[in-house]
Design an enzyme around this catalytic site. Sequence first.
Site, PDB file in Angstrom:
ATOM      1  N   HIS A   1       0.829  -1.210   0.000  1.00 32.98           N
ATOM      2  CA  HIS A   1       0.000   0.000   0.000  1.00 32.98           C
ATOM      3  C   HIS A   1       0.861   1.257   0.000  1.00 32.98           C
ATOM      4  O   HIS A   1       2.086   1.184   0.130  1.00 32.98           O
ATOM      5  CB  HIS A   1      -0.935  -0.016   1.211  1.00 32.98           C
ATOM      6  CG  HIS A   1      -0.226  -0.220   2.513  1.00 32.98           C
ATOM      7  ND1 HIS A   1       0.060  -1.470   3.009  1.00 32.98           N
ATOM      8  CD2 HIS A   1       0.262   0.659   3.426  1.00 32.98           C
ATOM      9  CE1 HIS A   1       0.683  -1.355   4.170  1.00 32.98           C
ATOM     10  NE2 HIS A   1       0.831  -0.067   4.448  1.00 32.98           N
TER      11      HIS A   1
ATOM     12  N   GLU B   1       7.880   1.184  12.444  1.00 34.62           N
ATOM     13  CA  GLU B   1       7.691   1.864  11.170  1.00 34.62           C
ATOM     14  C   GLU B   1       9.003   1.895  10.379  1.00 34.62           C
ATOM     15  O   GLU B   1       9.007   2.084   9.168  1.00 34.62           O
ATOM     16  CB  GLU B   1       7.174   3.283  11.458  1.00 34.62           C
ATOM     17  CG  GLU B   1       6.832   4.129  10.262  1.00 34.62           C
ATOM     18  CD  GLU B   1       5.710   3.582   9.382  1.00 34.62           C
ATOM     19  OE1 GLU B   1       4.942   2.710   9.829  1.00 34.62           O
ATOM     20  OE2 GLU B   1       5.626   4.042   8.233  1.00 34.62           O
TER      21      GLU B   1
ATOM     22  N   HIS C   1     -12.652  -4.707  29.552  1.00 37.53           N
ATOM     23  CA  HIS C   1     -12.857  -5.334  28.244  1.00 37.53           C
ATOM     24  C   HIS C   1     -12.539  -6.823  28.347  1.00 37.53           C
ATOM     25  O   HIS C   1     -11.449  -7.185  28.779  1.00 37.53           O
ATOM     26  CB  HIS C   1     -11.996  -4.648  27.179  1.00 37.53           C
ATOM     27  CG  HIS C   1     -12.264  -3.172  27.130  1.00 37.53           C
ATOM     28  ND1 HIS C   1     -13.304  -2.636  26.404  1.00 37.53           N
ATOM     29  CD2 HIS C   1     -11.683  -2.138  27.785  1.00 37.53           C
ATOM     30  CE1 HIS C   1     -13.324  -1.323  26.593  1.00 37.53           C
ATOM     31  NE2 HIS C   1     -12.355  -0.991  27.423  1.00 37.53           N
TER      32      HIS C   1
ATOM     33  N   GLU D   1      -6.340  -2.551  25.733  1.00 40.61           N
ATOM     34  CA  GLU D   1      -6.842  -1.305  25.124  1.00 40.61           C
ATOM     35  C   GLU D   1      -5.685  -0.345  24.903  1.00 40.61           C
ATOM     36  O   GLU D   1      -4.912  -0.060  25.822  1.00 40.61           O
ATOM     37  CB  GLU D   1      -7.885  -0.660  26.054  1.00 40.61           C
ATOM     38  CG  GLU D   1      -8.350   0.717  25.603  1.00 40.61           C
ATOM     39  CD  GLU D   1      -9.466   1.291  26.475  1.00 40.61           C
ATOM     40  OE1 GLU D   1     -10.081   0.513  27.234  1.00 40.61           O
ATOM     41  OE2 GLU D   1      -9.710   2.503  26.390  1.00 40.61           O
TER      42      GLU D   1
ATOM     43  N   HIS E   1     -11.158  -0.002  34.732  1.00 41.25           N
ATOM     44  CA  HIS E   1     -10.722   1.390  34.587  1.00 41.25           C
ATOM     45  C   HIS E   1     -11.901   2.313  34.326  1.00 41.25           C
ATOM     46  O   HIS E   1     -13.000   1.868  34.005  1.00 41.25           O
ATOM     47  CB  HIS E   1      -9.689   1.524  33.462  1.00 41.25           C
ATOM     48  CG  HIS E   1     -10.144   0.974  32.130  1.00 41.25           C
ATOM     49  ND1 HIS E   1     -10.201  -0.374  31.875  1.00 41.25           N
ATOM     50  CD2 HIS E   1     -10.572   1.582  30.983  1.00 41.25           C
ATOM     51  CE1 HIS E   1     -10.626  -0.577  30.631  1.00 41.25           C
ATOM     52  NE2 HIS E   1     -10.877   0.599  30.077  1.00 41.25           N
TER      53      HIS E   1
ATOM     54  N   HIS F   1     -15.435   0.184  33.919  1.00 37.77           N
ATOM     55  CA  HIS F   1     -15.693  -0.938  33.008  1.00 37.77           C
ATOM     56  C   HIS F   1     -14.396  -1.693  32.761  1.00 37.77           C
ATOM     57  O   HIS F   1     -13.325  -1.281  33.214  1.00 37.77           O
ATOM     58  CB  HIS F   1     -16.248  -0.419  31.670  1.00 37.77           C
ATOM     59  CG  HIS F   1     -15.227   0.336  30.868  1.00 37.77           C
ATOM     60  ND1 HIS F   1     -14.866   1.634  31.147  1.00 37.77           N
ATOM     61  CD2 HIS F   1     -14.436  -0.039  29.821  1.00 37.77           C
ATOM     62  CE1 HIS F   1     -13.928   2.036  30.300  1.00 37.77           C
ATOM     63  NE2 HIS F   1     -13.642   1.042  29.486  1.00 37.77           N
TER      64      HIS F   1
END
Length: 398
Positions: free
Chosen positions: A150, A172, A288, A293, A332, A286
Amino acid sequence: MTQQTTGHSGTHPDDGVPQPIRGDEGATILGPRNVPLERENPNLLVPPTTDSGTVPNLKFSYAAARNRVLTGGWAREVTTRELPVAKELSGVDMRLKPGGIRELHWHKEAEWAYMLAGRARITLVDQEGRNFIDDVGEGDLWYFPAGLPHSIQGLEEGCEFLLVFDSGDFSENETFLITDWFAHTPPEVLAKNFGVSEGAFADTPVDYEHSRYVFAGKVPGPLDEDAVDSPAGAVPQTFSHRMLAQEPIKVAGGQVRITDSSNFPVSKTIAAALVEVEPGGMRELHWHPNADEWQYYLAGKGRMTVFASGGKARTFDYQAGDVGYVPFAMGHYVENTGEETLRFLEMFRSDHYADVSLKQWMALTPPELVRAHLNLDEQTIAALSKEKPIIVREHMAR
Ligand code: MN
Ligand code: MN
């Protein structure tokens, strides 16, 4: 007001400089100090008394990342080298000037991107020889699966975007660049491969130092003029998505947009939420159930306490341009501590977005059972919500 009781730094009565003083505890700093950095991190200087134990660092600012400055713009990355705990995802903040080109390349990781400002033209070719060429603007996403080649090019106004990769170890600076490959292939092999004479490659860059990576270019013409017909046709699914054009989920203290493979089907390894929390509001307690995250703060100021189990918790302050991280399953909240709307992105290495709300969990559990743990009164049990609040507003004193 919560800010007083939860440990924002005390100040010296005379000069307003923050000091690590909390009531009778602590003392002024006598040695060398970095006041601007301490002002940015009041919850490190004077943590809430509820913080406890050793929790790894969960913050890294792009302002502290090494920048690669080049003819076409610049790029700075936050990976496991900068933020060792962030094993699942990493990110690059990249700027392209008008016409600036992120060289044709590919890599082992999938790439998800959010356009921060300006516009760009993106290209991709898949393994079936189908191509994708599109223009993206602020609030648009793209997703390039691992291994597919790409490019990105700045349009008239130039652009800046956040790239997120589905591995913390990505760099990168270690991508497969087209010029790098040419430079490291014998000229007679290039001649044979392309069916031309060796002289055709006399002017291609000859070593890695001179590879293009991010280089100045001419602003391309309209999108339809850049169209290339493929006998295999165009890609069957789009690789770009207008995240800001999604209708947000509006709640009392703000709004949220969620993008994952359910509404952006190619995005198989990265799910995301764009969260906006009004002043005084808070992304509720909450966690996950599916992934770590990786956060990127777009605007405003916030603080987050991460509950790491075993009596451990640590609080961090964040502002625009910061990266935050929450290891898998840790509880968190993110509270807006500023005067403007707090905007941030949450990214997950998953095909779907998922969270568990503390308030909803408690509301959907027999009240006597909940009460037996926490000794809560009727009013507090009644205030639980069977719907996920997502964002809550400042509580009313009662
Ligand atoms: Mn890439
Ligand atoms: Mn979260």
